[in-house]
Design a protein around this motif. Sequence first.
Motif, short mmCIF file in Angstrom:
data_model
loop_
_atom_site.label_atom_id
_atom_site.label_comp_id
_atom_site.label_asym_id
_atom_site.label_seq_id
_atom_site.Cartn_x
_atom_site.Cartn_y
_atom_site.Cartn_z
N ARG A 107 0.88 -1.05 -0.12
CA ARG A 107 -0.08 -0.10 0.14
C ARG A 107 0.76 1.23 0.16
O ARG A 107 0.63 2.21 -0.80
N ILE A 108 1.88 1.13 0.78
CA ILE A 108 2.84 2.41 0.95
C ILE A 108 4.05 1.62 0.37
O ILE A 108 4.64 0.56 0.67
N ALA A 369 14.05 9.57 -0.35
CA ALA A 369 14.78 8.63 -1.10
C ALA A 369 13.93 8.47 -2.51
O ALA A 369 14.08 7.74 -3.69
N GLY A 370 12.62 9.40 -2.69
CA GLY A 370 12.00 9.49 -3.82
C GLY A 370 10.92 8.49 -4.06
O GLY A 370 10.22 8.44 -4.86
N LEU A 371 10.44 7.99 -3.03
CA LEU A 371 9.30 6.89 -3.02
C LEU A 371 7.91 7.51 -3.16
O LEU A 371 7.10 6.74 -3.41
N SER A 372 7.80 8.72 -2.86
CA SER A 372 6.79 9.58 -3.11
C SER A 372 6.28 9.51 -4.71
O SER A 372 5.11 9.68 -4.87
N ASN A 373 7.35 9.41 -5.44
CA ASN A 373 6.89 9.31 -6.81
C ASN A 373 7.74 7.97 -7.35
O ASN A 373 8.74 7.90 -8.23
N TYR A 374 7.24 6.98 -6.86
CA TYR A 374 8.04 5.81 -7.04
C TYR A 374 7.75 5.22 -8.68
O TYR A 374 6.52 5.24 -8.98
N THR A 375 8.69 4.84 -8.97
CA THR A 375 8.85 4.06 -10.30
C THR A 375 9.33 2.73 -10.42
O THR A 375 10.49 2.65 -9.58
#
Length: 574
Positions: A107-108, A369-375
Amino acid sequence: MQLKKYFSHTLVFALVLIADSSFAQKASLISSLAQQNQWVDSVYDKLNRRQRIGQLFFVRAHTNRGQAYSDSVGKVIKKEHVGGLVFFQGGPGRQANLVNQYQQISRIPLLIAMDGEWGLGMRLDSTISYPYQMALGAIQDNNLIYKMGQAVAYDFKRLGVQINFAPDFDVNNNPNNPVINYRSFGDNKYNVARKGIAYAKGMQDAGLIAIAKHFPGHGDTNVDSHFDLPLLPFTRERLDSLEMYPFHEAINAGIGGVMIAHMAIPALDTTKNLPSTLSRPIITDILKDSLMFKGLVASDAMEMKGVTKYFPNGEADLKTFMAGMDLIELSENSKNAAKLIRKEVRKKHIAPEEFEAKVKKILAAKYWAGLSNYTPVVTENLLQDLNRPAATELVQQLSDAAITLIKGDSRLLKQDTSKKTAIVSIGVTGQTVFQQELSKKYPNSMLFLVGKDTPVSALNKMLESIKQYDQVFVGIHDTRLRPASKLDYSSDVKLLIAELAAKNNSVISVFANAYTIAGLPGIEKSGAILVAYQKDDAMQRAAVKAITGQIKPTGKLPVSVNTFFPTGTGQNQL
């Protein structure tokens, strides 16, 4: 499209390597944690208590244990809402695919971590291994170590990993330490601090979270905390001035995370059999309050016997949570542990604001770490990117810079190439890179092999043969997976080394843990001795370069071997 992606990754790596040693590239994790964050607040508000507690747990993952194991980890992610995973053995392609699968069902977005002190090669096949920290401790140019940190960060991020549980900031002043040893930069606290900070800054400047370990210092123990609880019996003054010094410096330099060791430390907490991971005086009073550390506080693996021996079935996780831990790694029983923690939170046995701060710290690390815009991880050209020529070249540069000349000078290294030369490799069963490369420079040479347990009759026969040679080059190789502080050679083979060292014009290269030299009486009689620290091909090539005058052996011994060769020994006369 694939070609475009490949050039994009190559460009990213090039930019990473030319960065300087400041934190200018990206705001530090520490400063990010201190700021109000809309994404963090929004995510936190949407989670219930069970899900918030789950964010504190990081569970084990592998890609070499089969489908059933992989599926079981997926079920834990769904049911327990864990904050992250710690990947261990496997392969890069399999791991990339599994990370993508796990991120999809969470989920997160998950924080993915690895224990990669010498890079991905510490855990994964088909990937680059950089030198061990003992070898790095010999290097005089810390900018090279910074570049290594950036290269490691590129590798990790390319594989979808956001945390490296490294560097090791332990001061290894116990040669018989069974668990740290070659994983430390050495026994000089100043050198350990400088090298560790260079490595950590390299990683953090490139966007990877670095975790300094093992606070308050695991370097002077004779027990492996994987199997039992070590005792650190020193005074508070000693611990402050020695063991904790590198951590203090790392905190001042902006390290993003600190890992707590499993050790009983009576000077800091008198509770009997209480590991430091479960001690509020150590985690909260000392690390967070006295040293004012504001970053992620991570536990060492909570499944280790050093902690589960006295606190089984999730009890240890509850205690570490109450002591001030933010990131609980590899719980022995995460389901039961979360249940115990939930009960304490519900009863408000921990201040609500402290609980909220823990969870938000994990979420803020995800945002940084950029996971709010995960790719997802791009799987095309993965192996090529992880094994790029620039990385291999950096391994060789580091190896060249680590080579340490602890006895002799250029006149005894670069000998007459026309003379009859014996090139001996000891502890091996086949020809070595050292022999192959050196024989190219000495065409009038003969190669000799000596196993770890070669019979006395064969050793005597070889010694008789070597009498006809004008000069002898000897390589001492530890072919074991990890370079222990004592060689597993027979006593007869060790006597052979003393015999060879006593010969005129002998040069010995040690492709093993530097501490092994202390267990080879008579080696100090050799005309010249090079320390190359480990068995790797790059180190063997570096020794050949030093012998043949292609490089200067500028390394300095990072540990004290014996009275002949104390810390700092090293020459560079060429």
